[in-house]
Design a protein around this motif. Structure first.
Motif: not given
Lengths: 280, 308
Positions: B101-114
């Motif tokens: 299983i893979s994903d990314h070195l990143c973030w997609t949002g904050v404060a529950h926003i995607n």
């Protein structure tokens, strides 16, 4: 050096806000007491602001593409420009909060509804069309992904009156029922076939969207069929649904049972309902 | 969880050449030999999808190895870890039985926003500590090593103190996670941030690399964009050969997510990897777009119209 949490709020606020990039960046800088030019490396070709803009632009384009894919008939009805203005306003009011992109269009019809001012009765009917079409296309998307009856063993056959009394039924989990003011099954079917058709005239109908063998099925229903399925969907109890439906439509139980005797085998064959172990 | 960072490739196999499983090719794949060795799915396309897509996935998974690749884990976000998402991911893994299983070195949002984008992290010790803690927690939940991909990025934070390859090396050491080396992303980020892509690839921990991604980017004049909508250009193939030589050979996956070609063309593209390893490089320039509406991390592959 800002804390990671502050930095993430700062960039997210720029990405999701409407307006000109320059204004958005300035507002975020002020709100979070940061300076974008000191935070983001500039390069010979791109300023700090330009680089932030790549993400801000991509956000809107990506999500617009999703809404266009989910509501193609609505986009056709409204035209590209009007659809885009509603879709952009929707993204501003309700930025996505789900990991699932399919949740993006969940509240679009409600958003369209809420965007309408107080209307006269004639206007209300006219303006109901885009709202209803959004609901309809959302239902199509949901039915294609909900759990269905595929792979489950199917008991079919004639019931007889006694069998009908002793069998319990439930609606398929992927069944959607819509009470429509416009003949949207015809409209959307023709749109999907590439027929250039005018906006439909009002015509009330009871519609069903379901799935069988992974193919979407669409059907206009008689009012008793629709109310019975709705009651069954709400109660998960066949006998209670019959009683509830009779009360709603003010018809005798025997009358409804006679109709069901003929129609239920077909409804079961179409995957609208399925038999469950009776605990009657 | 057992730290397996010193074990080559975390005990995970070289699956050979694979492509992304996309809805456009469902019909073809149900009626034809897949030709490739394995498939990668975008996990989110199947998490809450119990319709035709999941049916097809079940058929394909019965015949070919599957790897689950996600875009919503948001490993770098300062929001709490999304446990609902993790539960769904685990349930899907029980259904699919992925090789990893893979994903990314990143973030997609904050404060529950995607934002549904792969946003860049400042590469600092604070970020490293934060990401390492979350990766360890994720690995405990999944009960397997997480494989993390280097994203393509379009901005860098001035207060970053680590190079991305240094960050990844430290992260592997702290967590025992694996790496999904996207050589196209190295190429894109290298161009955008003026670093040497070869230097990057030479300096990652090669024993931790489990998989390589290939894709075709777009030259938007002032920057490159990770559009996944073109053939793989020559410089990316050159980085691929280098990476394969340094790692000793790992699973290869071609990503093509917009303007998706017919299946035989897709297979022909990934099969070029064999010639590349013999030193024969396709002559393909980086695609230049005259339009400003190119999208990074395209979502066309998730958009499956509901047909009557």
């Amino acid at each position: 050096m800002p804390e990671l949490n502050t930095l993430q709020k700062w960039l997210t606020s720029i990405i999701i806000r409407p307006g000109k990039l320059q204004d958005k960046v300035r507002m975020a800088d002020r709100h979070y007491a940061l300076n974008h030019a000191a935070l983001v490396d500039a390069s010979p070709n791109l300023s700090s602001e330009d680089k932030i803009g790549i993400y801000a632009r991509g956000y809107v384009l990506r999500l617009m593409e999703c809404l266009e894919a989910e509501f193609p008939a609505l986009q056709h009805l409204l035209g590209n420009e009007l659809f885009e203005s509603f879709a952009r306003a929707y993204l501003v009011q309700l930025p996505p909060n789900s990991t699932d992109l399919y949740d993006l269009g969940y509240k679009f019809s409600a958003f369209l509804q809420a965007s309408q001012k107080k209307l006269s009765k004639a206007e209300a009917t006219l303006y109901a069309l885009p709202v209803e079409l959004a609901k309809y296309e959302r239902a199509l998307a949901e039915v294609s992904r909900l759990p269905g009856l595929e792979g489950k063993s199917k008991e079919t056959g004639s019931f007889g009156f006694l069998g009908l009394l002793n069998t319990n039924f439930q609606t398929a989990p992927c069944l959607k029922l819509l009470q429509l003011q416009f003949p949207l099954i015809d409209y959307v079917n023709e749109f999907q076939l590439g027929v250039n058709i005018p906006a439909p005239e009002p015509k009330e109908s009871f519609a069903l969207i379901c799935r069988k063998n992974y193919a979407i099925t669409l059907q206009y229903l008689e009012d008793w069929q629709w109310h019975f399925l709705q009651s069954l969907q709400n109660t998960n109890n066949y006998q209670a649904a019959i009683q509830h439906c009779c009360n709603q439509l003010n018809i005798e139980k025997e009358t409804l049972m006679a109709e069901l005797f003929l129609w239920l085998p077909m409804a079961q064959d179409m995957g609208y309902v399925f038999q469950v172990q009776s605990d009657l | 969880m057992t730290n397996t960072s010193n074990e080559k490739r975390l005990g995970l196999p070289n699956l050979g050449l694979g492509v992304g499983l996309r809805s456009k090719h469902y019909h073809h794949l149900l009626h034809n030999d897949p030709v490739v060795d394995w498939f990668e799915i975008i996990s989110e396309n199947y998490l809450n999808n119990f319709g035709y897509s999941r049916h097809v996935l079940e058929q394909i998974a019965a015949k070919s190895p599957i790897v689950m690749h996600g875009v919503s884990m948001s490993v770098g976000s300062t929001d709490p870890l999304n446990l609902t998402y993790m539960k769904q991911l685990k349930e899907l893994a029980e259904f699919v039985k992925p090789v990893w299983i893979s994903d990314h070195l990143c973030w997609t949002g904050v404060a529950h926003i995607n934002t549904h984008d792969l946003l860049p992290l400042p590469l600092t010790l604070e970020s490293l500590q934060h990401v390492a803690e979350r990766v360890n927690r994720i690995q405990d939940i999944l009960q397997r090593p997480l494989i993390l991909e280097n994203p393509s990025t379009y901005l860098q934070f001035q207060h970053s103190t680590l190079q991305e390859w240094e960050f990844l090396t430290e992260l592997v050491g702290k967590t025992g996670c694996g790496l999904l080396l996207d050589v196209n992303n190295v190429f894109v980020s290298g161009y955008n941030h003026n670093f040497d892509s070869e230097l990057y690839i030479r300096n990652i921990p090669h024993k931790a690399v489990v998989q390589i991604h290939l894709a075709g980017p777009t030259d938007c004049d002032a920057y490159y964009l990770d559009t996944h909508d073109q053939p793989v250009p020559t410089p990316v193939w050159q980085l691929y050969k280098l990476a394969q030589e340094l790692t000793g050979g790992v699973s290869t996956l071609l990503e093509w997510d917009a303007n998706i070609p017919e299946y035989p063309e897709l297979v022909a593209e990934v099969t070029k990897a064999r010639q590349v390893m013999q030193g024969i490089f396709p002559e393909v320039p980086v695609f230049r777009s005259p339009y400003a509406d190119a999208i990074s991390n395209p979502v066309e592959h998730t958009l499956q119209p509901a047909h009557a």
